[in-house]
Scaffold this active site. Structure first.
Site, PDB file in Angstrom:
ATOM      1  N   GLU A 241      36.944 -55.858 -28.745  1.00 30.98           N
ATOM      2  CA  GLU A 241      37.780 -54.804 -28.165  1.00 30.98           C
ATOM      3  C   GLU A 241      37.382 -53.460 -28.704  1.00 30.98           C
ATOM      4  O   GLU A 241      37.285 -52.554 -27.889  1.00 30.98           O
ATOM      5  CB  GLU A 241      39.307 -55.262 -28.440  1.00 30.98           C
ATOM      6  N   ARG A 267      34.524 -21.416 -11.333  1.00 31.76           N
ATOM      7  CA  ARG A 267      35.893 -20.382 -11.614  1.00 31.76           C
ATOM      8  C   ARG A 267      35.198 -18.958 -11.983  1.00 31.76           C
ATOM      9  O   ARG A 267      34.376 -18.945 -13.072  1.00 31.76           O
ATOM     10  CB  ARG A 267      36.546 -21.094 -12.804  1.00 31.76           C
ATOM     11  N   GLN A 278      30.602 -17.155 -23.826  1.00 31.10           N
ATOM     12  CA  GLN A 278      30.095 -18.143 -24.764  1.00 31.10           C
ATOM     13  C   GLN A 278      31.234 -18.946 -25.277  1.00 31.10           C
ATOM     14  O   GLN A 278      31.155 -20.107 -25.793  1.00 31.10           O
ATOM     15  CB  GLN A 278      29.573 -17.307 -26.049  1.00 31.10           C
TER      16      GLN A 278
END
Length: 378
Positions: A241, A267, A278
C-alpha cells in the site's frame, strides 16, 4: 537500475491513462456509496487486480509496473476518492488474500474481487489502535471448529460497500506480535454490522465507516494463513500500500502540474501571462522538482520489492515524499489559480482536500520518519 520502460509497459500505461480518462469520468463528490458502474469498469480494465496472477483474473504485474499503472489511473481519473478505494481494495484486502490465503480462499474470492463483482475492505484500525496497530482490543476466541470475533473497527475504507473484509483480531494476547490473526468475514455474516458512514473533508467518494463485531462466528477455514500470522500479513500489505497505492498520487500531481502550467500560460495580468512572473514560474519549478523526486523514490522502492530485497526504508522514504509533495502540490495549485482555485466549481481546491489524508493513512508521516530514523540507527 534501468530507468527505461519496455514498449509493453509504455503501451499499457498509455492505455490505462486513456481508459481512466474516458471510462472513469463521473462522481467526484460523495453519493450513497461507491459508484458501482465505475467500479465494474475498473475491474474490466484490470485495475482491481493489477498485481494478481492472470489465473485469478488479474493482470499479473510486478510491483513496479503496478505502481506505474496506479500512476496512470491517478493521472487519468479525476475522482481520487474512487482511485483510493481501488488501492485500498487491492493492496489491503486482495494482496493479503493472495499472499496468505489457501487455494480454496483464493479460488473463491480473487476472481470476484478482480472483476469488480465484489468490493474488498481491510479492518484493522481501532479507536485506541491507530499508529500503534498492535494495541488491538478485538478478540477472536476459538470455539469448536471456528472462532468468535468481538470488537469494533474504525475508519474501514470501502466498509459500507464491502462484500468481504480482512479483519485482524488478537487470538493470543500473551504472544504479542505473533498473537494477531487475520480472518475473511463476508458481508451478511451474523454478528457483523457496518456503522454509519463517516463524512470526510476529502476523498468523498471513497466510503468509510466503523465495523462492529458482536459474537461474530466464522469457521476456522475463514482464517487467513496460520494462527498468529496476522502481523506479518499486515506488514506486507502495508508495504504494497505504501508503495503502489501512492503511485496514484504521483499521477494526480502530474495531472495538476500540467493543468496549472497551462493556466499560468493563459492567465494574463498586467498585460502578460502570469507564468512570466518569477514568483509563479519558480513555484511551478518546485512542483516539478518535488514530483520527479517523489516518483524516483517510488520506482526505487518498487524495484527493490520486485527483487525480493528488504525495502522498508525505501518504501517509507517514498511514501513520506509523495504524501507531503501531494499536499504542497494542492497548496501551490490553489495559490497560482488564485480565487479560481478556492471556489469548488473549478475542482482545484479538491486536490488539496484529497491530498491531506495521504499523510495520515498507511502510517502517518511521523511514523514514516520514525521508520527512517530507526534505519539510521537512532
Amino acid at each position: 537500475m534501468d530507468f527505461g520502460w519496455t514498449s509493453e509497459q509504455t503501451t499499457l500505461y498509455e492505455r490505462a491513462r486513456a481508459y481512466a480518462r474516458a471510462q472513469l469520468a463521473g462522481a467526484v463528490e460523495a453519493g450513497d456509496g461507491l459508484p458501482r458502474a465505475l467500479w465494474r469498469r475498473c475491474g474490466e480494465f484490470g485495475f482491481l487486480g493489477l498485481s494478481v496472477p492472470e489465473r485469478y483474473g488479474g493482470l499479473g504485474m510486478d510491483a513496479l509496473t503496478t505502481a506505474r499503472l496506479m500512476e496512470a489511473l491517478g493521472r487519468g481519473c479525476e475522482d481520487t476518492g474512487l482511485v483510493f478505494s481501488v488501492g485500498a481494495h487491492l493492496f489491503a484486502c486482495v494482496m493479503p488474500l493472495l499472499e496468505g490465503g489457501s487455494d480454496g480462499q483464493k479460488d473463491r474470492y480473487l476472481p470476484r474481487l478482480c472483476s469488480g463483482e465484489w468490493v474488498g475492505a481491510n479492518a484493522i484500525t481501532e479507536a485506541e489502535a491507530g499508529s500503534d496497530v498492535f494495541a488491538l482490543k478485538t478478540r477472536a476466541a476459538r470455539e469448536g471448529d471456528g472462532y468468535v470475533l468481538d470488537g469494533t473497527k474504525s475508519y474501514v475504507t470501502n466498509g459500507p460497500d464491502a462484500d468481504v473484509f480482512v479483519v485482524y483480531a488478537v487470538t493470543d494476547a500473551s504472544h504479542g506480535y505473533m498473537g494477531l490473526s487475520a480472518f475473511l468475514v463476508e458481508k451478511g455474516t451474523p454478528g457483523l454490522r457496518v456503522g454509519r458512514r463517516f463524512e470526510k473533508m476529502g476523498l468523498t467518494t471513497s466510503p468509510i465507516a466503523p465495523l462492529y463485531l458482536e459474537g461474530c462466528r466464522v469457521p476456522a477455514s475463514s482464517r487467513l494463513g496460520a494462527e498468529g500470522q496476522g502481523a506479518p500479513l499486515f506488514k506486507r500489505s502495508m508495504q504494497w500500500e505504501r508503495a503502489c497505492l501512492f503511485g496514484a498520487y504521483v499521477g494526480v500531481m502530474e495531472r495538476v502540474l500540467e493543468r496549472t502550467v497551462d493556466f499560468a500560460r493563459q492567465r494574463k495580468q498586467f498585460k502578460r501571462a502570469i507564468g512570466k512572473n518569477q514568483a509563479v514560474s519558480h513555484r511551478l519549478a518546485d512542483m516539478k522538482q518535488r514530483l520527479d523526486s517523489a516518483r524516483l523514490l517510488l520506482y526505487r522502492a518498487c524495484w527493490l520489492m520486485d527483487r525480493g530485497q528488504e525495502a522498508e526504508l525505501e518504501v517509507s522514504l517514498a511514501k513520506l515524499a509523495i504524501s507531503e509533495a501531494a499536499v504542497q502540490c494542492g497548496l501551490d495549485a490553489i495559490q497560482i489559480h488564485g480565487g479560481m482555485g478556492y471556489v469548488t466549481e473549478t475542482g482545484i481546491e479538491r486536490v488539496l482536500r484529497d491530498a491531506i489524508p495521504s499523510t495520515l493513512f498507511s502510517g502517518t508521516s511521523e511514523i514514516q520518519r520514525d521508520i527512517i530514523a530507526n534505519h539510521l540507527g537512532l
